[in-house]
Design a protein around this motif. Structure first.
Motif, PDB file in Angstrom:
ATOM      1  N   LYS A 194       0.850  -1.191   0.000  1.00 40.54           N
ATOM      2  CA  LYS A 194       0.000   0.000   0.000  1.00 40.54           C
ATOM      3  C   LYS A 194       0.888   1.244   0.000  1.00 40.54           C
ATOM      4  CE  LYS A 194      -4.345  -1.654   1.918  1.00 40.54           C
ATOM      5  NZ  LYS A 194      -5.413  -1.412   2.924  1.00 40.54           N
ATOM      6  N   TYR A 227      -4.110  -1.563  -4.636  1.00 40.63           N
ATOM      7  CA  TYR A 227      -4.274  -0.277  -3.937  1.00 40.63           C
ATOM      8  C   TYR A 227      -3.425   0.816  -4.592  1.00 40.63           C
ATOM      9  CZ  TYR A 227      -4.362   3.276  -0.306  1.00 40.63           C
ATOM     10  OH  TYR A 227      -4.532   4.454   0.376  1.00 40.63           O
ATOM     11  N   ASP A 229      -3.524   5.494  -4.508  1.00 43.23           N
ATOM     12  CA  ASP A 229      -4.280   6.694  -4.114  1.00 43.23           C
ATOM     13  C   ASP A 229      -3.340   7.893  -4.095  1.00 43.23           C
ATOM     14  OD1 ASP A 229      -6.400   8.229  -3.381  1.00 43.23           O
ATOM     15  OD2 ASP A 229      -6.584   7.443  -1.342  1.00 43.23           O
ATOM     16  N   LYS A 231      -3.082  11.653  -2.079  1.00 42.44           N
ATOM     17  CA  LYS A 231      -3.596  12.418  -0.942  1.00 42.44           C
ATOM     18  C   LYS A 231      -3.149  13.865  -1.084  1.00 42.44           C
ATOM     19  CE  LYS A 231      -5.316   8.820   1.299  1.00 42.44           C
ATOM     20  NZ  LYS A 231      -6.772   8.655   1.500  1.00 42.44           N
ATOM     21  N   GLN A 245      -4.437   7.670  10.513  1.00 39.15           N
ATOM     22  CA  GLN A 245      -5.334   6.983   9.580  1.00 39.15           C
ATOM     23  C   GLN A 245      -4.537   6.116   8.610  1.00 39.15           C
ATOM     24  OE1 GLN A 245      -7.832   9.585   7.281  1.00 39.15           O
ATOM     25  NE2 GLN A 245      -8.673   7.920   6.040  1.00 39.15           N
ATOM     26  N   MET A 246      -3.416   6.640   8.132  1.00 36.75           N
ATOM     27  CA  MET A 246      -2.570   5.842   7.239  1.00 36.75           C
ATOM     28  C   MET A 246      -2.099   4.575   7.936  1.00 36.75           C
ATOM     29  SD  MET A 246      -0.145   8.290   4.909  1.00 36.75           S
ATOM     30  CE  MET A 246       0.775   8.964   6.293  1.00 36.75           C
ATOM     31  N   ALA A 248      -3.584   3.020  10.385  1.00 34.90           N
ATOM     32  CA  ALA A 248      -4.727   2.124  10.550  1.00 34.90           C
ATOM     33  C   ALA A 248      -5.067   1.408   9.238  1.00 34.90           C
ATOM     34  CB  ALA A 248      -5.941   2.910  11.044  1.00 34.90           C
ATOM     35  N   GLU A 249      -4.843   2.066   8.120  1.00 35.16           N
ATOM     36  CA  GLU A 249      -5.150   1.477   6.817  1.00 35.16           C
ATOM     37  C   GLU A 249      -3.990   0.648   6.269  1.00 35.16           C
ATOM     38  OE1 GLU A 249      -6.375   4.548   4.154  1.00 35.16           O
ATOM     39  OE2 GLU A 249      -8.110   5.125   5.368  1.00 35.16           O
ATOM     40  N   GLN A 250      -2.926   0.510   7.065  1.00 38.88           N
ATOM     41  CA  GLN A 250      -1.750  -0.289   6.711  1.00 38.88           C
ATOM     42  C   GLN A 250      -1.020   0.249   5.467  1.00 38.88           C
ATOM     43  OE1 GLN A 250      -3.584  -4.251   6.563  1.00 38.88           O
ATOM     44  NE2 GLN A 250      -2.639  -4.696   8.563  1.00 38.88           N
ATOM     45  N   ILE A 251      -1.072   1.568   5.315  1.00 43.07           N
ATOM     46  CA  ILE A 251      -0.261   2.225   4.282  1.00 43.07           C
ATOM     47  C   ILE A 251       1.159   2.339   4.818  1.00 43.07           C
ATOM     48  CG2 ILE A 251       0.123   4.387   3.040  1.00 43.07           C
ATOM     49  CD1 ILE A 251      -2.966   4.788   3.209  1.00 43.07           C
TER      50      ILE A 251
END
Length: 342
Positions: A194, A227, A229, A231, A245-246, A248-251
């Motif tokens: 990710k 994946y 994206d 930002k 948030q990143m 938590a999303e495993q980025i």
């Protein structure tokens, strides 16, 4: 030895007559038919010769009347205007050094001004004060009316770093798409699944950032990663919630539009209690001096700012002197691997 094309011989002969004063401003030059008979060439060849003379602004072609020697306009100045948004920012590239390296061997000099200076000029004033313009635009859509008028007036302009939307000025830029591609490929090869493209600008605003993003997308596509994206963030705001948030999303991989914003983001990530590159691997662009000095050292895509400046000056002088074809130049980039990536 390469043989001179027939049309070029015609151009050379007519130019010699103009320079010798045998053909004066306002005098009519031979027609396509007359040239064809005199040089025993096709009408296509004679037409190309006249077109070349017109492109060099040596003749004017008037519909229904013929071709006439143009008034020869000499440059009012030997000064090149270089418009740069950040002339006193040591963190950004030294384009001026490359420009000076080329122009130092010519009769021209360089004056550096900020973008705001353009607002003080009209086209007539600019063309009377300067021989040509080197432009680093704030955005690809800045000063469109002014710049398009310069284009219509055939005033010599070369653009650095990005393209001007819808105006075909020659431009000198780094291989930004390849840079985005290599940055993403580096993170993919390290096992990141990710990866995001982090920017403070809308992709529509800058062709430079957009091409880096497209290079990133190309690498993601080739690796068959699901994946991807981009930002768009405000660097002046507290981005701690975004960083959490990143996580938590495993980025785990971030490609940042430039080194300055990458270094700023690294500080915020560490302030949030995360480690680089354990939690996030980060890559910037530009290879500014600070990229090597921060802890951990920032992996980055290096641009040769000096080479961009050198090539821009070279193309502009050729455009002013009107003795060579002008083309845009894409300068190669180089990955600088440091400790901010695993």
């Amino acid at each position: 030895m390469k043989k001179e094309p027939l049309y070029q011989k015609i151009v050379t002969d007519i130019l010699a007559q103009i320079q010798a004063g045998d053909l004066k401003p306002g005098d009519q030059v031979p027609t396509e038919l007359e040239i064809s008979k005199q040089y025993n060439v096709s009408r296509i060849t004679s037409k190309r010769a006249l077109t070349e003379l017109e492109n060099k602004q040596l003749i004017e072609r008037i519909q229904g009347r013929g071709s006439f020697v143009a008034e020869q306009q000499q440059p009012h100045s030997n000064v090149i205007l270089f418009i740069l948004p950040f002339p006193n920012n040591p963190g950004l590239g030294d384009y001026a050094q490359g420009i000076s390296r080329f122009i130092g061997n010519t009769s021209y000099t360089v004056q550096i001004q900020t973008n705001a200076y353009l607002s003080q000029l009209d086209v007539k004033k600019l063309s009377s004060m300067y021989a040509g313009l080197l432009l680093y635009p704030e955005a690809g859509t800045s000063h469109l009316d002014f710049l398009y008028t310069l284009y219509l007036e055939k005033f010599p302009v070369v653009v650095l770093d990005k393209k001007i939307e819808s105006i075909p000025f020659p431009f000198i830029t780094s291989d930004n798409m390849q840079g985005g591609y290599l940055a993403a490929q580096h993170l993919i090869n390290q096992g990141h699944k990710k990866i995001i493209f982090y920017t403070t600008q809308n992709l529509e605003r800058s062709s430079t950032i957009r091409e880096r993003y497209l290079g990133y997308l190309k690498a993601i596509h080739q690796a068959n990663l699901e994946y991807h994206d981009s930002k768009v963030v405000n660097p002046a705001e507290d981005n701690s919630s975004f960083i959490h948030q990143m996580k938590a999303e495993q980025i785990t991989g971030l490609i940042v539009e430039n080194d300055i914003n990458a270094i700023h983001l690294m500080k915020e990530i560490k302030r949030c209690g995360y480690q680089i590159p354990k939690d996030f691997s980060i890559i910037g662009f530009d290879n500014i001096q600070a990229a090597e000095l921060v802890d951990p050292g920032l992996t980055t895509v290096a641009q040769s700012f000096e080479e961009i400046g050198y090539q821009a000056a070279k193309q502009l002088i050729q455009l002013i002197d009107n003795n060579q074809d002008i083309h845009s130049v894409v300068v190669p980039i180089e990955m600088m691997i440091r400790e901010s990536t695993n």
